[in-house]
Design a protein around this motif. Structure first.
Motif, short mmCIF file in Angstrom:
data_model
loop_
_atom_site.label_atom_id
_atom_site.label_comp_id
_atom_site.label_asym_id
_atom_site.label_seq_id
_atom_site.Cartn_x
_atom_site.Cartn_y
_atom_site.Cartn_z
N ARG A 1 0.92 -1.36 -0.15
CA ARG A 1 0.08 0.10 -0.67
C ARG A 1 0.97 1.23 0.24
O ARG A 1 0.62 1.88 0.34
N PHE A 2 2.07 0.77 -0.46
CA PHE A 2 3.06 2.01 -0.26
C PHE A 2 4.28 2.28 -0.95
O PHE A 2 4.70 0.86 -1.80
N ARG A 3 4.79 2.81 -1.26
CA ARG A 3 6.16 2.97 -2.64
C ARG A 3 6.88 4.46 -1.64
O ARG A 3 6.48 5.41 -1.49
N LEU A 4 8.23 4.25 -1.66
CA LEU A 4 9.24 5.32 -1.19
C LEU A 4 9.18 6.32 -2.20
O LEU A 4 9.37 5.12 -3.12
N MET A 5 9.60 7.33 -1.94
CA MET A 5 9.96 8.03 -3.10
C MET A 5 11.26 8.75 -2.69
O MET A 5 11.40 10.20 -3.36
N SER A 6 11.72 9.03 -1.85
CA SER A 6 13.04 9.62 -1.30
C SER A 6 13.75 9.16 -0.34
O SER A 6 13.19 8.02 0.14
N ASP A 7 15.02 10.19 -0.48
CA ASP A 7 15.75 9.45 0.96
C ASP A 7 15.43 10.01 2.23
O ASP A 7 14.86 11.00 2.07
N ARG A 8 15.96 9.63 2.67
CA ARG A 8 15.40 9.70 4.25
C ARG A 8 16.39 11.17 4.16
O ARG A 8 17.34 11.39 3.92
N THR A 9 16.27 12.38 5.53
CA THR A 9 16.33 13.64 5.62
C THR A 9 15.71 14.18 6.58
O THR A 9 14.53 13.70 7.02
N VAL A 10 16.08 15.07 6.89
CA VAL A 10 16.07 16.59 8.65
C VAL A 10 15.41 17.57 8.04
O VAL A 10 15.85 18.55 8.79
N ILE A 11 15.85 18.30 6.07
CA ILE A 11 15.25 19.34 6.22
C ILE A 11 14.91 19.43 6.69
O ILE A 11 14.14 21.09 6.12
N TYR A 12 13.32 18.76 5.87
CA TYR A 12 12.14 19.07 5.89
C TYR A 12 11.53 18.06 6.52
O TYR A 12 11.65 17.31 7.04
N ASN A 13 9.89 18.40 7.42
CA ASN A 13 9.21 17.05 8.53
C ASN A 13 7.76 17.56 7.54
O ASN A 13 7.40 18.24 6.59
N CYS A 14 6.34 16.74 8.05
CA CYS A 14 5.36 16.23 7.39
C CYS A 14 4.81 17.74 6.98
O CYS A 14 4.12 17.67 6.51
N LEU B 1 -2.10 13.75 -3.74
CA LEU B 1 -1.25 13.73 -5.23
C LEU B 1 -2.39 14.22 -6.18
O LEU B 1 -3.76 13.95 -5.97
N PRO B 2 -1.82 14.60 -7.12
CA PRO B 2 -2.62 14.52 -8.86
C PRO B 2 -3.17 13.64 -8.75
O PRO B 2 -4.25 13.23 -9.51
N ASN B 3 -2.61 11.99 -8.26
CA ASN B 3 -3.45 11.15 -8.68
C ASN B 3 -4.19 10.69 -8.75
O ASN B 3 -4.71 9.22 -8.32
N GLY B 4 -3.95 11.39 -6.62
CA GLY B 4 -5.33 10.70 -6.26
C GLY B 4 -4.51 10.32 -4.59
O GLY B 4 -5.53 9.73 -3.51
N LYS B 5 -3.81 9.65 -4.99
CA LYS B 5 -2.98 8.68 -3.46
C LYS B 5 -2.59 9.92 -2.69
O LYS B 5 -2.73 11.48 -2.93
N TRP B 6 -1.62 9.49 -2.39
CA TRP B 6 -1.54 10.48 -1.24
C TRP B 6 0.42 10.35 -0.40
O TRP B 6 0.48 9.40 -1.52
N THR B 7 1.15 11.29 0.34
CA THR B 7 2.23 11.97 -0.30
C THR B 7 2.39 11.95 1.70
O THR B 7 2.10 12.90 2.21
N SER B 8 3.35 11.84 2.09
CA SER B 8 4.00 11.64 3.40
C SER B 8 5.00 11.76 4.09
O SER B 8 5.42 10.91 2.65
N LYS B 9 5.78 12.90 4.33
CA LYS B 9 7.18 12.43 5.19
C LYS B 9 6.99 12.06 6.41
O LYS B 9 6.61 12.74 7.24
#
Length: 145
Positions: free
Chosen positions: A14-27, A99-107
């Protein structure tokens, strides 16, 4: 990667990784379209507020300042940007953006960004439950100033 106890409803299919780990920004920043800052009360927040105020109402007010208004459902609606705010009776814990495709994105904290199928995928664990659903007419850019 994440602990299944923290996200008991988030199965690998039910999910796909979209980035590497980072502390530059939060959810919160990620849900607002900002990948350059950590957004929290008292630190790069769009409104004047107490640095220790982490109530869901404060988070809702921050998204209202970006043009979002409360709504009743998180299902995809063409022409609208949507966010879901998570929390419990005392504190906000997370925010996700559709997201524009109807899915969701989370940090996920200090972990990666993910794309997931539904806001409910992140409930029942460390983020608590869905506290607010908000939408605004779609914009091509988001600016928190």
């Amino acid at each position: 990667m994440m602990n299944s106890k923290d996200f008991p409803r988030l199965s690998p299919d039910r999910f796909r990784l979209m980035s590497d780990r980072t502390v530059i920004y939060n959810c919160i920043a990620w849900a607002a379209g900002d990948s350059n800052h950590c957004r929290q009360p008292g630190d790069f927040w769009p409104l004047e507020t107490k640095a220790d105020d982490y109530g869901v109402d404060v988070l809702e007010s921050a998204f209202r300042s970006l043009g979002y208004q409360p709504c009743d459902q998180y299902h995809y609606e063409e022409g609208y940007d949507k966010v879901v705010l998570y929390g419990d009776s005392l504190f906000f814990t997370h925010a996700a953006r559709q997201l524009p495709n109807g899915k969701w994105t989370s940090k996920l904290g200090k972990l990666e960004d993910i794309e997931h199928d539904s806001p409910e995928d992140l409930t029942g664990g460390v983020y608590g439950e869905i506290a607010r659903i908000m939408k605004r007419p779609s914009k091509t850019e988001v600016n928190l100033q």
